[in-house]
Scaffold this motif. Structure first.
Motif, PDB file in Angstrom:
ATOM      1  N   LEU A 163      -3.012  -9.523  10.822  1.00 30.74           N
ATOM      2  CA  LEU A 163      -2.501  -8.142  10.784  1.00 30.74           C
ATOM      3  C   LEU A 163      -3.020  -7.519   9.510  1.00 30.74           C
ATOM      4  CD1 LEU A 163      -0.508  -5.901  11.834  1.00 30.74           C
ATOM      5  CD2 LEU A 163       1.155  -6.915  10.287  1.00 30.74           C
ATOM      6  N   GLU A 164      -3.715  -6.392   9.646  1.00 27.02           N
ATOM      7  CA  GLU A 164      -4.271  -5.717   8.484  1.00 27.02           C
ATOM      8  C   GLU A 164      -3.513  -4.425   8.223  1.00 27.02           C
ATOM      9  OE1 GLU A 164      -8.664  -4.302   6.821  1.00 27.02           O
ATOM     10  OE2 GLU A 164      -8.431  -4.779   8.941  1.00 27.02           O
ATOM     11  N   VAL A 165      -3.203  -4.179   6.963  1.00 25.46           N
ATOM     12  CA  VAL A 165      -2.580  -2.923   6.552  1.00 25.46           C
ATOM     13  C   VAL A 165      -3.530  -2.237   5.578  1.00 25.46           C
ATOM     14  CG1 VAL A 165      -0.207  -3.709   6.928  1.00 25.46           C
ATOM     15  CG2 VAL A 165      -1.265  -4.062   4.710  1.00 25.46           C
ATOM     16  N   PRO A 166      -3.467  -0.917   5.451  1.00 28.01           N
ATOM     17  CA  PRO A 166      -4.396  -0.222   4.546  1.00 28.01           C
ATOM     18  C   PRO A 166      -4.269  -0.711   3.115  1.00 28.01           C
ATOM     19  CG  PRO A 166      -3.200   1.342   5.903  1.00 28.01           C
ATOM     20  CD  PRO A 166      -2.561  -0.003   6.121  1.00 28.01           C
ATOM     21  N   LYS A 167      -5.402  -0.763   2.456  1.00 27.75           N
ATOM     22  CA  LYS A 167      -5.402  -1.133   1.028  1.00 27.75           C
ATOM     23  C   LYS A 167      -4.926   0.063   0.223  1.00 27.75           C
ATOM     24  CE  LYS A 167      -8.928  -4.647   1.324  1.00 27.75           C
ATOM     25  NZ  LYS A 167      -9.457  -4.794   2.631  1.00 27.75           N
TER      26      LYS A 167
END
Length: 168
Positions: A163-167
């Motif tokens: 799961l990727e979230v914005p940096k």
């Protein structure tokens, strides 16, 4: 989060007496203060029904502390998500996974937004096919919950529970 009725899941299995239906209780876990996920089933790529191999895999996975929400390449998972009423109008969080998602809206109304600024208001009966893009969910009701069912299939190169979230 308000009390949510339990989800029943029925899994068929062949036996010496013919096909039988088994009652199962999915693992249900909160995902933050306003989302609850009921994990229904997970399968490896090209699941084998011989000797209940796929069912044995699912039962083994269901013993883990963390369920398979987002499957590895070629694998699949199914879940039901419940979103609590949103009395303060909080925005959902932007995220993405490396999955092909078939999403079926079961109850309520929500905003489905993507990072390009586009959004759709979705209601019971609507279907979204998500293809690994950035997106967020926002329950639009202050008093009613929002519920969806999803089947996720891991895309090429996907790793389990990515799961990727914005940096920042």
């Amino acid at each position: 989060m308000a009390s949510i009725p339990p989800v029943n899941c029925y899994i068929t299995r062949d036996s010496s007496e013919g096909t039988v239906i088994e009652d199962t209780r999915p693992i249900t876990a909160p995902q933050g203060p306003s989302i609850q996920v009921s994990y229904l089933y997970s399968a490896l790529p090209t699941p084998s029904l011989v000797d209940d191999a796929d069912l044995k895999h699912h039962l083994e996975v269901s013993k883990r502390e963390h369920q398979v929400a987002f499957p590895a390449a070629g694998s699949s998972s199914a879940a039901i998500l419940h979103f609590a009423p949103n009395p303060t109008g909080d925005e959902g969080f932007m995220h993405r996974t490396n999955t092909l998602d078939y999403i079926f809206v079961l109850e309520g109304e929500a905003a489905y937004s993507v990072n390009g600024g586009d959004h759709r208001v979705v209601n019971k009966g609507d279907v979204i096919v998500g293809r690994g893009g950035w997106h967020s969910w926002k329950n639009l009701s202050k008093t009613e919950g929002f519920k969806l069912a999803t089947v996720a299939i891991g895309a090429e190169g996907a790793t389990e529970n990515f799961l990727e979230v914005p940096k920042p």
